[in-house]
Design a protein around this motif. Structure first.
Motif, mmCIF file in Angstrom:
data_model
loop_
_atom_site.group_PDB
_atom_site.id
_atom_site.type_symbol
_atom_site.label_atom_id
_atom_site.label_comp_id
_atom_site.label_asym_id
_atom_site.label_seq_id
_atom_site.Cartn_x
_atom_site.Cartn_y
_atom_site.Cartn_z
ATOM 1 N N HIS A 16 0.854 -1.189 0.000
ATOM 2 C CA HIS A 16 0.000 0.000 0.000
ATOM 3 C C HIS A 16 0.894 1.245 0.000
ATOM 4 C CE1 HIS A 16 -3.077 2.893 1.048
ATOM 5 N NE2 HIS A 16 -3.995 1.947 0.941
ATOM 6 N N PHE A 139 -8.928 5.992 -4.560
ATOM 7 C CA PHE A 139 -7.605 6.600 -4.422
ATOM 8 C C PHE A 139 -7.621 8.091 -4.753
ATOM 9 C CE2 PHE A 139 -5.605 2.395 -4.011
ATOM 10 C CZ PHE A 139 -4.653 2.700 -3.039
ATOM 11 N N PHE A 142 -7.562 9.853 -1.480
ATOM 12 C CA PHE A 142 -6.422 9.535 -0.614
ATOM 13 C C PHE A 142 -5.316 10.552 -0.827
ATOM 14 C CE2 PHE A 142 -2.237 7.498 -0.349
ATOM 15 C CZ PHE A 142 -2.261 6.947 0.922
#
Length: 166
Positions: A16, A139, A142
């Motif tokens: 990750h 994402f 993020f």
């Protein structure tokens, strides 16, 4: 005895960007359209998503933030500590684990837009958690926080920032 490597392989986990390993295990069948979401979202989102997430001994989850609330669920291994800095710079430490008598919890809620990082308590071990995000994780939402950016905004937390950011 099962090791972190066992779980990484058995669960098909991948690296990750924030540190650790993960795999998406759920996303809802339904989607919330962008026009029904708060303005902070740029596109449609699943109602909910969840992942397996593993942190190994000395690895950390670096400071990052999401546009949605996130719930961490303890599954197995060492307890973990989650460091949270809210938008106003207020710091809180949450303990995730099975030892209720040591103020650990099976679930920890990280409010949207908070900057947060995590670490394993027992450095010779690992922790496996589940992370549930609603509206679902993308994402696009993020953001890994840079050390310089964090130091400018939250200079009172210099030691944490140095430990959990690049």
């Amino acid at each position: 005895m099962k090791t972190a490597e066992y779980f990484i392989k058995k669960l098909g986990l991948e690296k990750h960007p924030e540190g650790g390993f993960y795999k998406r295990i759920y996303q809802s069948d339904e989607v919330i359209s962008k026009d029904k979401l708060p303005e902070r979202y740029n596109s449609d989102r699943f109602y909910s998503t969840s992942i397996y997430y593993l942190l190994n001994g000395n690895d950390v989850s670096k400071f990052h933030r999401l546009k949605s609330d996130e719930i961490w669920h303890y599954y197995f291994g060492s307890p973990a500590i989650i460091h949270i800095i809210d938008d106003l710079g207020n710091y809180s430490l949450k303990k995730l684990g099975p030892n209720l008598e040591k103020s650990e919890n099976f679930q920890v809620i990280i409010p949207k837009n908070s900057c947060f990082a995590a670490e394993v308590v027992e450095k010779n071990s690992f922790v496996i958690v589940g992370c549930t995000v609603s509206p679902g994780f993308d994402f696009e939402d993020f953001r890994l926080a840079s050390k310089d950016e964090l130091l400018k905004k939250y200079s009172e937390h210099v030691n944490l920032i140095k430990k959990f950011s690049d």
